[in-house]
Design an enzyme around this catalytic site. Structure first.
Site, mmCIF file in Angstrom:
data_model
loop_
_atom_site.group_PDB
_atom_site.id
_atom_site.type_symbol
_atom_site.label_atom_id
_atom_site.label_comp_id
_atom_site.label_asym_id
_atom_site.label_seq_id
_atom_site.Cartn_x
_atom_site.Cartn_y
_atom_site.Cartn_z
ATOM 1 N N ARG A 118 0.813 -1.220 0.000
ATOM 2 C CA ARG A 118 0.000 0.000 0.000
ATOM 3 C C ARG A 118 0.845 1.268 0.000
ATOM 4 O O ARG A 118 0.318 2.373 -0.147
ATOM 5 C CB ARG A 118 -0.928 0.013 1.221
ATOM 6 C CG ARG A 118 -1.872 -1.165 1.270
ATOM 7 C CD ARG A 118 -2.745 -1.082 2.492
ATOM 8 N NE ARG A 118 -3.700 -0.013 2.367
ATOM 9 C CZ ARG A 118 -4.938 -0.155 1.905
ATOM 10 N NH1 ARG A 118 -5.359 -1.338 1.539
ATOM 11 N NH2 ARG A 118 -5.744 0.865 1.825
ATOM 12 N N ASN A 168 -3.813 7.522 7.276
ATOM 13 C CA ASN A 168 -3.870 7.282 5.833
ATOM 14 C C ASN A 168 -4.874 8.274 5.263
ATOM 15 O O ASN A 168 -5.980 8.372 5.771
ATOM 16 C CB ASN A 168 -4.332 5.841 5.572
ATOM 17 C CG ASN A 168 -4.591 5.562 4.109
ATOM 18 O OD1 ASN A 168 -4.062 6.250 3.237
ATOM 19 N ND2 ASN A 168 -5.399 4.554 3.833
ATOM 20 N N GLU A 175 -3.263 -2.034 -21.926
ATOM 21 C CA GLU A 175 -2.904 -2.720 -20.683
ATOM 22 C C GLU A 175 -1.458 -3.215 -20.740
ATOM 23 O O GLU A 175 -0.716 -3.111 -19.761
ATOM 24 C CB GLU A 175 -3.896 -3.872 -20.445
ATOM 25 C CG GLU A 175 -3.620 -4.768 -19.250
ATOM 26 C CD GLU A 175 -3.632 -4.054 -17.901
ATOM 27 O OE1 GLU A 175 -3.992 -2.868 -17.836
ATOM 28 O OE2 GLU A 175 -3.226 -4.685 -16.911
ATOM 29 N N TRP A 180 2.860 6.003 1.941
ATOM 30 C CA TRP A 180 2.978 6.542 0.578
ATOM 31 C C TRP A 180 2.855 8.050 0.762
ATOM 32 O O TRP A 180 1.800 8.550 1.153
ATOM 33 C CB TRP A 180 1.868 5.992 -0.311
ATOM 34 C CG TRP A 180 2.020 6.363 -1.753
ATOM 35 C CD1 TRP A 180 2.778 5.714 -2.675
ATOM 36 C CD2 TRP A 180 1.397 7.455 -2.447
ATOM 37 N NE1 TRP A 180 2.672 6.345 -3.898
ATOM 38 C CE2 TRP A 180 1.835 7.415 -3.790
ATOM 39 C CE3 TRP A 180 0.516 8.472 -2.065
ATOM 40 C CZ2 TRP A 180 1.424 8.330 -4.742
ATOM 41 C CZ3 TRP A 180 0.110 9.388 -3.019
ATOM 42 C CH2 TRP A 180 0.561 9.313 -4.347
ATOM 43 N N LYS A 236 1.486 -2.010 -18.109
ATOM 44 C CA LYS A 236 2.303 -2.942 -17.315
ATOM 45 C C LYS A 236 3.789 -2.633 -17.481
ATOM 46 O O LYS A 236 4.549 -2.643 -16.527
ATOM 47 C CB LYS A 236 2.049 -4.398 -17.734
ATOM 48 C CG LYS A 236 0.721 -4.968 -17.348
ATOM 49 C CD LYS A 236 0.602 -5.365 -15.884
ATOM 50 C CE LYS A 236 -0.083 -4.292 -15.075
ATOM 51 N NZ LYS A 236 -1.508 -4.197 -15.131
HETATM 52 O O1 M6R Z 1 -8.156 -0.970 -7.034
HETATM 53 P P1 M6R Z 1 -8.524 -0.404 -8.381
HETATM 54 O O2 M6R Z 1 -8.887 -1.471 -9.363
HETATM 55 O O3 M6R Z 1 -9.582 0.653 -8.302
HETATM 56 O O4 M6R Z 1 -7.200 0.283 -8.901
HETATM 57 C C1 M6R Z 1 -7.184 1.005 -10.096
HETATM 58 C C2 M6R Z 1 -5.775 1.316 -10.530
HETATM 59 O O5 M6R Z 1 -5.119 2.090 -9.572
HETATM 60 C C3 M6R Z 1 -4.959 0.041 -10.781
HETATM 61 O O6 M6R Z 1 -5.586 -0.799 -11.705
HETATM 62 C C4 M6R Z 1 -3.555 0.402 -11.290
HETATM 63 O O7 M6R Z 1 -3.639 0.993 -12.540
HETATM 64 C C5 M6R Z 1 -2.658 -0.831 -11.333
HETATM 65 N N1 M6R Z 1 -1.451 -0.586 -10.595
HETATM 66 C C6 M6R Z 1 -2.240 -1.217 -12.702
HETATM 67 O O8 M6R Z 1 -1.437 -2.356 -12.697
#
Ligand code: M6R
Length: 634
Positions: free
Chosen positions: A27, A104, A493, A78, A497
């Protein structure tokens, strides 16, 4: 963003909290810190950087009480306010050292509060918004005998002064055996143990100790002691949480022999997709989504669908649009959650807004869903995390059953979101009577074949891993991805990545758009003798030739166009597609799959490629720089 753990019980709080932080480190990993209450001493340790830095510091710490204390809190950060330094690491202390706080979220009115505290003589030891809370709590408790109740009352009064999003945990040196938590727009769950209780950002922090959890509502305060959990609202009225049982165990949150969580999660995809489909297809091939709290009439009334999400979840939505419009003939728009509410979308009671979120906590998505509800649209969440905010605030929810996803880069979440979106699309078509039962049944049967097909792709990934090593060795400067139809979101996508894991410039394009500009990026071999001297790598996602032939033929032309300009083509095409062979510098075969379902198989090599480049480049595959798993700020 930020992981939070609190513990009260009979065990060493330091041990429980560190273990919890290890599981929550995805996180945020800018710094980590703990505070342990022993007798009436508050012992603190914190360090910039990853949790391992804190662990090293603790290994040298001499206070025995740090290990014997049975009340504690811990944080992995973070950074938002203040850089990732030791002094900005949480916990933060009040000036008198009595109160320790972790947080947080973002306290939006912190500047005003800070100025007010400074005017009253308080000196700040950090640049964070969080520190205000420690001083405000101390001011509330000044002259008050310490007790768990007094700490909870003080927290309530302070929360009523805060604006923004926050989960807060606090301990008072004068109230041993108690941790108080508060939440607004940010996650906090309670773990109900036997003679011990837990607080955490998500259940993985305490899953080793208990699988009984309590979901807190918005604007609630929770006080835990070893024996009790007391919940109140911000006005002090008794409140209820929702009890639930976590249906996975600690092993699911372990690497299980894999070098990285991401590799484990890639490997889990066949099972995750199967689990998401399980129990949702009746014996006569019909869809059963009884758990979705929308009636058939609600769904018949829908005249427009919006899919709203971020990152990988947004890409899942882009794929779903093709299926939903094709099957239901209802217009479907896909929006980035961070943009949605700012452009004033046209929504009303007959709009279905589908929000997709793995974590269920993404702030952009949460704000978009609230906006949709204000406009009276119906909101259906597709989510992987039980007890999270997005499903709780939605009208209806369809859970993906992917199990915990720990690596920051989303993999199994994407494929399970596709499965869930397809179920929603088919369900809409079924209840609206626009598809015959046998047509729905035929697609469901194809969906049920996906786990075995993904398995087959996974078994043939060695050449992709080798390509990843070559690209890493040669510091390739850019990789392009092209696709058409559902292959276009897959291209996006694949590029995402690569950016997030390999820190490599990557772009996904609709293949037909190349000639409108991006094709200028393609360059032939530089001829400077480097190992990967083969021209710009272009990953081409090819649709099935058995589907719409035009689509297939068009992309074959696009591949030829980039190759003619010197690109090194990495072609992902299905078995038996011989038309692509002459134009593929590298050919990755995937099983034959109907066009709409192809992303289940074509995405997997792109995930493997990104992980391989990142690993070979010496990057932390699970915790890429600057990122965090759960993005709980806007
Ligand atoms: O938890 P969520 O699906 O809402 O998160 C959305 C994006 O933050 C998440 O998909 C992010 O883009 C990933 N790190 C991509 O691998």
């Amino acid at each position: 963003m930020c992981g939070i753990v609190g513990y009260v019980g009979g065990q060493s709080a330091l041990g429980v909290v560190l273990e919890g932080l290890r599981r929550l480190e995805y996180r945020g990993y800018d710094s980590a810190g703990v505070a342990v209450l022993a007798s009436s001493r508050l012992l603190l340790a914190k360090k910039a950087g990853k949790l391992s830095n804190l662990e090293k510091l603790l290994a040298e710490a001499s206070e025995a009480e740090l290990r014997t204390g049975t009340t504690g809190i811990g944080h992995t950060r973070w950074a938002t306010h203040g850089g990732p330094t030791d002094r900005n690491a949480h916990p933060h202390l009040s000036a008198d050292g009595r109160i320790a706080v972790i947080h947080n979220g973002i306290i939006e009115n912190f500047a005003k509060l800070r100025a007010e505290l400074q005017a009253s003589g308080v000196e700040f030891a950090s640049d964070t918004d969080t520190e205000c809370v420690a001083h405000l709590l101390a001011a509330e408790l000044a002259g008050v005998a310490g007790s768990p109740q007094a700490l909870a009352d003080a927290m309530r009064r302070v929360c009523n002064r805060l604006e923004g999003a926050f989960t807060l945990l606090a301990v008072d040196a004068q109230a041993p055996g108690a941790v108080v938590g508060a939440r607004r727009n940010s996650p906090l769950v309670v773990g109900r143990g036997n003679g011990e209780n837990f607080l955490a950002s998500d259940v993985s922090a305490f899953i080793e100790h208990t699988r009984e959890a309590v979901e807190l509502g918005q604007d609630q305060i929770v006080l835990i002691t070893a024996e009790a959990i007391e919940i109140t609202d911000f006005a002090g009225n008794p409140a209820q949480g929702r009890d639930y049982h976590v249906d996975w165990d600690a092993r699911a949150a372990e690497k299980d022999g894999h070098a990285w969580f991401m590799l484990k999660e890639i490997a889990e995809q066949p099972q995750a997709v199967a689990d998401t489909l399980r129990g949702r297809i009746g014996e006569h091939g019909e869809i059963m989504l009884d758990e979705v709290r929308l009636t058939d009439q609600d769904l018949r009334d829908v005249d427009k669908v919006f899919i709203v999400s971020c990152g990988t979840s947004y890409h899942a939505g882009l794929v779903a649009k093709y299926a939903i419009e094709h099957w239901t003939r209802i217009p479907c728009e896909v929006e980035l959650a961070s943009e949605f509410r700012y452009r004033d979308p046209v929504l009303d009671r007959s709009t279905l807004v589908v929000v997709i979120s793995q974590s269920g906590e993404t702030m952009d998505t949460l704000m978009a869903l609230r906006h949709a509800k204000e406009q009276k649209a119906r909101v259906l969440a597709i989510c992987n995390t039980n007890g999270s905010t997005i499903p709780r605030e939605s009208d209806a929810v369809l859970y993906t059953h992917g199990g915990p996803e720990i690596a920051v880069a989303s993999t199994k979440a994407f494929l399970t979101q596709l499965a869930a979106c397809f179920l929603v699309g088919l369900h809409l078509a079924q209840v609206r009577g626009v598809k015959y039962a046998d047509e729905v049944g035929a697609v469901l049967a194809q969906l049920q074949e996906m786990p075995a097909k993904i398995e087959k792709v996974l078994a043939a990934m060695d050449p992709v891993r080798e390509l990843g090593r070559q690209l890493a060795e040669t510091n390739a400067s850019t990789v392009l991805f092209i696709g058409r139809h559902v292959g276009y979101p897959v291209a996006l996508e694949g590029a995402l990545k690569l950016k997030e894991l390999a820190y490599l410039h990557a772009e996904g394009f609709a293949a037909g758009e190349l000639k409108h500009g991006p094709i200028a990026l393609i360059a032939g071999p530089a001829g400077d003798g480097r190992a990967f001297d083969r021209g710009t790598p272009v990953v081409c996602i090819v649709p099935s030739p058995a589907g719409r032939g035009v689509l297939h033929d068009k992309i074959v032309s696009n591949i030829q166009e980039v190759r003619a300009r010197g690109a090194h083509t990495i072609v992902i095409a299905e078995e038996g597609d011989d038309a692509v062979v002459p134009y593929a510098d590298m050919l990755v075969r995937v099983p034959r799959t109907p066009t709409l379902l192809a992303p289940f198989v074509t995405t997997v090599p792109l995930q493997v490629l990104a992980a391989a480049i990142a690993d070979a480049s010496g990057h932390d595959v699970d915790q890429p720089r600057n990122l965090a798993k759960s993005v709980t700020v806007e």
